[in-house]
Design an enzyme around this catalytic site. Sequence first.
Site, PDB file in Angstrom:
ATOM      1  N   SER A 145      30.876-100.398  22.016  1.00 59.09           N
ATOM      2  CA  SER A 145      32.195-100.933  21.675  1.00 59.09           C
ATOM      3  C   SER A 145      32.884-100.052  20.651  1.00 59.09           C
ATOM      4  O   SER A 145      32.226 -99.435  19.797  1.00 59.09           O
ATOM      5  CB  SER A 145      31.988-102.337  21.102  1.00 59.09           C
TER       6      SER A 145
ATOM      7  N   TYR B 153      27.490-109.190  15.319  1.00 58.71           N
ATOM      8  CA  TYR B 153      27.705-108.687  16.679  1.00 58.71           C
ATOM      9  C   TYR B 153      27.931-107.174  16.662  1.00 58.71           C
ATOM     10  O   TYR B 153      27.282-106.422  17.390  1.00 58.71           O
ATOM     11  CB  TYR B 153      28.908-109.377  17.347  1.00 58.71           C
TER      12      TYR B 153
ATOM     13  N   LYS C  76      25.617-103.656  18.172  1.00 62.13           N
ATOM     14  CA  LYS C  76      26.028-102.497  18.994  1.00 62.13           C
ATOM     15  C   LYS C  76      25.592-101.201  18.320  1.00 62.13           C
ATOM     16  O   LYS C  76      25.105-100.275  18.966  1.00 62.13           O
ATOM     17  CB  LYS C  76      27.539-102.509  19.224  1.00 62.13           C
TER      18      LYS C  76
HETATM   19  P1  NAD Z   1      30.314-111.636  29.266  1.00 60.50           P
HETATM   20  O1  NAD Z   1      29.824-112.648  28.296  1.00 60.50           O
HETATM   21  O2  NAD Z   1      31.347-112.036  30.235  1.00 60.50           O
HETATM   22  O3  NAD Z   1      29.086-111.033  30.095  1.00 60.50           O
HETATM   23  C1  NAD Z   1      27.798-110.925  29.566  1.00 60.50           C
HETATM   24  C2  NAD Z   1      26.854-111.568  30.565  1.00 60.50           C
HETATM   25  O4  NAD Z   1      25.523-111.436  30.076  1.00 60.50           O
HETATM   26  C3  NAD Z   1      27.114-113.051  30.761  1.00 60.50           C
HETATM   27  O5  NAD Z   1      27.181-113.323  32.143  1.00 60.50           O
HETATM   28  C4  NAD Z   1      25.911-113.733  30.129  1.00 60.50           C
HETATM   29  O6  NAD Z   1      25.560-114.916  30.808  1.00 60.50           O
HETATM   30  C5  NAD Z   1      24.855-112.660  30.259  1.00 60.50           C
HETATM   31  N1  NAD Z   1      23.783-112.694  29.255  1.00 60.50           N
HETATM   32  C6  NAD Z   1      23.892-112.784  27.911  1.00 60.50           C
HETATM   33  N2  NAD Z   1      22.686-112.736  27.340  1.00 60.50           N
HETATM   34  C7  NAD Z   1      21.775-112.594  28.346  1.00 60.50           C
HETATM   35  C8  NAD Z   1      20.369-112.482  28.401  1.00 60.50           C
HETATM   36  N3  NAD Z   1      19.625-112.509  27.296  1.00 60.50           N
HETATM   37  N4  NAD Z   1      19.786-112.346  29.606  1.00 60.50           N
HETATM   38  C9  NAD Z   1      20.513-112.331  30.727  1.00 60.50           C
HETATM   39  N5  NAD Z   1      21.857-112.440  30.752  1.00 60.50           N
HETATM   40  C10 NAD Z   1      22.477-112.564  29.566  1.00 60.50           C
HETATM   41  O7  NAD Z   1      30.781-110.368  28.405  1.00 60.50           O
HETATM   42  P2  NAD Z   1      31.581-109.064  28.854  1.00 60.50           P
HETATM   43  O8  NAD Z   1      32.907-109.122  28.228  1.00 60.50           O
HETATM   44  O9  NAD Z   1      31.462-108.854  30.307  1.00 60.50           O
HETATM   45  O10 NAD Z   1      30.766-107.963  28.070  1.00 60.50           O
HETATM   46  C11 NAD Z   1      29.743-107.216  28.689  1.00 60.50           C
HETATM   47  C12 NAD Z   1      29.160-106.258  27.681  1.00 60.50           C
HETATM   48  O11 NAD Z   1      30.188-105.410  27.174  1.00 60.50           O
HETATM   49  C13 NAD Z   1      28.531-106.915  26.464  1.00 60.50           C
HETATM   50  O12 NAD Z   1      27.399-106.171  26.082  1.00 60.50           O
HETATM   51  C14 NAD Z   1      29.613-106.825  25.413  1.00 60.50           C
HETATM   52  O13 NAD Z   1      29.061-106.835  24.120  1.00 60.50           O
HETATM   53  C15 NAD Z   1      30.198-105.477  25.759  1.00 60.50           C
HETATM   54  N6  NAD Z   1      31.581-105.298  25.301  1.00 60.50           N
HETATM   55  C16 NAD Z   1      32.529-106.197  25.664  1.00 60.50           C
HETATM   56  C17 NAD Z   1      33.837-106.050  25.227  1.00 60.50           C
HETATM   57  C18 NAD Z   1      34.889-107.056  25.566  1.00 60.50           C
HETATM   58  O14 NAD Z   1      35.906-107.079  24.884  1.00 60.50           O
HETATM   59  N7  NAD Z   1      34.745-107.869  26.576  1.00 60.50           N
HETATM   60  C19 NAD Z   1      34.161-104.947  24.432  1.00 60.50           C
HETATM   61  C20 NAD Z   1      33.175-104.040  24.085  1.00 60.50           C
HETATM   62  C21 NAD Z   1      31.880-104.224  24.538  1.00 60.50           C
HETATM   63  C1  WQD Z   2      43.175-108.366  19.871  1.00 57.78           C
HETATM   64  C2  WQD Z   2      44.391-108.430  18.953  1.00 57.78           C
HETATM   65  C3  WQD Z   2      44.139-109.885  17.069  1.00 57.78           C
HETATM   66  C4  WQD Z   2      43.909-113.594  19.371  1.00 57.78           C
HETATM   67  C5  WQD Z   2      37.198-108.003  19.830  1.00 57.78           C
HETATM   68  C6  WQD Z   2      35.904-107.634  19.178  1.00 57.78           C
HETATM   69  C7  WQD Z   2      35.519-106.249  19.564  1.00 57.78           C
HETATM   70  C8  WQD Z   2      35.535-106.061  21.066  1.00 57.78           C
HETATM   71  C9  WQD Z   2      36.791-106.545  21.674  1.00 57.78           C
HETATM   72  C10 WQD Z   2      33.353-106.425  21.951  1.00 57.78           C
HETATM   73  C11 WQD Z   2      44.017-108.422  17.477  1.00 57.78           C
HETATM   74  C12 WQD Z   2      45.212-110.385  17.985  1.00 57.78           C
HETATM   75  C13 WQD Z   2      44.010-112.273  18.991  1.00 57.78           C
HETATM   76  C14 WQD Z   2      44.973-114.482  19.042  1.00 57.78           C
HETATM   77  C15 WQD Z   2      46.149-112.649  18.037  1.00 57.78           C
HETATM   78  N1  WQD Z   2      34.519-106.820  21.711  1.00 57.78           N
HETATM   79  N2  WQD Z   2      45.107-111.808  18.339  1.00 57.78           N
HETATM   80  N3  WQD Z   2      46.050-113.961  18.396  1.00 57.78           N
HETATM   81  O1  WQD Z   2      39.614-108.314  17.783  1.00 57.78           O
HETATM   82  O2  WQD Z   2      40.437-106.245  18.989  1.00 57.78           O
HETATM   83  O3  WQD Z   2      38.187-107.082  19.425  1.00 57.78           O
HETATM   84  O4  WQD Z   2      37.063-107.875  21.244  1.00 57.78           O
HETATM   85  O5  WQD Z   2      32.766-105.454  21.564  1.00 57.78           O
HETATM   86  O6  WQD Z   2      34.255-106.024  19.038  1.00 57.78           O
HETATM   87  O7  WQD Z   2      36.060-107.710  17.776  1.00 57.78           O
HETATM   88  O8  WQD Z   2      40.117-108.371  20.279  1.00 57.78           O
HETATM   89  O9  WQD Z   2      41.307-109.898  21.764  1.00 57.78           O
HETATM   90  O10 WQD Z   2      40.252-110.822  19.664  1.00 57.78           O
HETATM   91  O11 WQD Z   2      42.259-109.373  19.479  1.00 57.78           O
HETATM   92  O12 WQD Z   2      47.144-112.245  17.434  1.00 57.78           O
HETATM   93  O13 WQD Z   2      44.924-115.681  19.320  1.00 57.78           O
HETATM   94  O14 WQD Z   2      45.055-109.666  19.175  1.00 57.78           O
HETATM   95  O15 WQD Z   2      44.505-110.028  15.731  1.00 57.78           O
HETATM   96  O16 WQD Z   2      44.984-107.677  16.822  1.00 57.78           O
HETATM   97  P1  WQD Z   2      39.646-107.504  19.000  1.00 57.78           P
HETATM   98  P2  WQD Z   2      40.953-109.702  20.352  1.00 57.78           P
END
Ligand code: NAD
Ligand code: WQD
Length: 344
Positions: A127, A152, A156
Site C-alpha cells: 500500500s 494496519y 504492510k
Molecule cells: P477485501 O477485504 O475486500 O479482500 C480481502 C479478502 O481476504 C476478503 O475476501 C477476506 O474475506 C479475505 N481474508 C481476510 N483474512 C483472511 C484470512 N486470514 N484467510 C483467508 N481469507 C482472508 O480487501 P481488498 O480491498 O480487496 O484488499 C485486498 C488486499 O489489498 C489487502 O491485503 C489490502 O490490505 C490491500 N490493499 C487494499 C487497498 C484498498 O484500498 N482496498 C489499498 C492498498 C492495499
Molecule cells: C480518501 C480521502 C479522506 C471518507 C485508506 C487507507 C490506506 C489504503 C487506502 C489500504 C481522504 C476523504 C473519506 C469520508 C472523506 N488502504 N474522506 N469523507 O484514507 O486515502 O486510505 O484506504 O492499504 O491504507 O488508509 O482512503 O477512502 O478512507 O479516504 O472526506 O467519508 O477521502 O479524508 O482524503 P485513504 P479513504
Amino acid sequence: MGKRILVTGGAGYIGSHTAVELQNAGYEVIIVDNLSNSNENVIDGIERITGVRPAFERLDCNDKEGMQAVFTKYPGIEGIIHFAASKAVGESVQKPLLYYRNNLVSLLNLLDLMPQFDVKGIVFSSSCTVYGQPDILPVDESAPIKPALSPYGNTKQICEEIINDTIHAGAPFRAILLRYFNPIGAHPSAEIGELPLGVPQNLIPYLTQTAMGIRKELSVFGNDYNTPDGSCIRDYINVVDLAKAHVIAMNRMIERKAADNVEVFNLGTGRGVSVLELINSFERATGVAVPHKIVGRREGDIEQVWANPERANNVLGWTAVESLDDTLASAWRWQEKLRERGIM
Ligand code: NAD
Ligand code: WQD
C-alpha cells in the site's frame, strides 16, 4: 488448463477483479478465502463474467495444515497472489493483535509452504500507506518508508520486510510487492465490486451510498489543508486497471523475466485528485447529486499523496488507462446493482 495460481482473499474486492483478469489471460485460479470480509456469491460473479468458475476453498490462511492441504489438492501451483488481510485502518487501532496475527501469520504460512510445493513466486498486496506523507510528490518507490500511522499500515511494512528478508536469505522463489494507491470502481459488468460491511470508512462507498440515499450526507474531512481547494489529495486507481497489473506481474515472475528477486512497483495513475474534485467528477459522470458538507479533519489522514508510476509503466509495461469519470460511473452502476439485488 493454464498455469495454476493461488489467489488468497480472492473473494474480496481487488482479489475478485484479479481472478477475472487472470482467467481472461488463461490462468487457472484457485481462490482461498475465509469470507471474513466477503461473500461466496462473488464466485458466481466471477463465473458470470468469465464463463469459468474458479476453484474455491473456504479457509483461513492462518490455518497452516489447511493451506498445506490446498497445495496438495491442487498440485503444481506456480504462483501466489496474496490479497488476504484485514484492512480497516480504524479497526486496526482498536484491535491490533487481530491485525498483526491475521496479516502476518497468513504470510508466514505461505512463505513456509512455498519451497515445499515448488511455488515460483508471490505477488504481495502492499500500500502507498508505507510512504506516509512523502517529502517529494509524486512519490516513487525509492522514497523512504515513514513510521506507520496504524497497526494496519505497520503490517504492510512488516510484511514487505519479511518477504525481503526471506528472499535475501536465499528462499527459492521471487516476489513482487505492489504498492496500491486508492483502488476504486467496479467491473464494467457490475457483476462484482466493493462490498463494504456496515458504515463505509472509505470515500467511494460512502459517496455512492449517499448518492443512493442510504446515507444522509457525505462528510468531507477538512478543507483547510495546504492543497489548491483545501481538501486532501489522493491517486484514485481503477480496480480493473489494478487487477491487470497483477496478471503482468505474475507473468513476469513465473516466466523469470524479473530483474531482481524482489521487485517493488507503485500502482497508481500519477494524478492527484482532491476530495472536492472527486465529488464534482462523480456528479458530472453520473448526473446524480452527492449531498455533502465540510467537517473537521479525520485523525491520521495524509494531506496529499499521488504516485510516480513510471517504474510500473516502463518495466511492467502497465499503465492505468481508465478515466476517473468512467471509473466513478462504474462505482455507481455497482451501487445500483446492489440496490436491485436488495443488498443495499
Ligand atoms: P477485501 O477485504 O475486500 O479482500 C480481502 C479478502 O481476504 C476478503 O475476501 C477476506 O474475506 C479475505 N481474508 C481476510 N483474512 C483472511 C484470512 N486470514 N484467510 C483467508 N481469507 C482472508 O480487501 P481488498 O480491498 O480487496 O484488499 C485486498 C488486499 O489489498 C489487502 O491485503 C489490502 O490490505 C490491500 N490493499 C487494499 C487497498 C484498498 O484500498 N482496498 C489499498 C492498498 C492495499
Ligand atoms: C480518501 C480521502 C479522506 C471518507 C485508506 C487507507 C490506506 C489504503 C487506502 C489500504 C481522504 C476523504 C473519506 C469520508 C472523506 N488502504 N474522506 N469523507 O484514507 O486515502 O486510505 O484506504 O492499504 O491504507 O488508509 O482512503 O477512502 O478512507 O479516504 O472526506 O467519508 O477521502 O479524508 O482524503 P485513504 P479513504
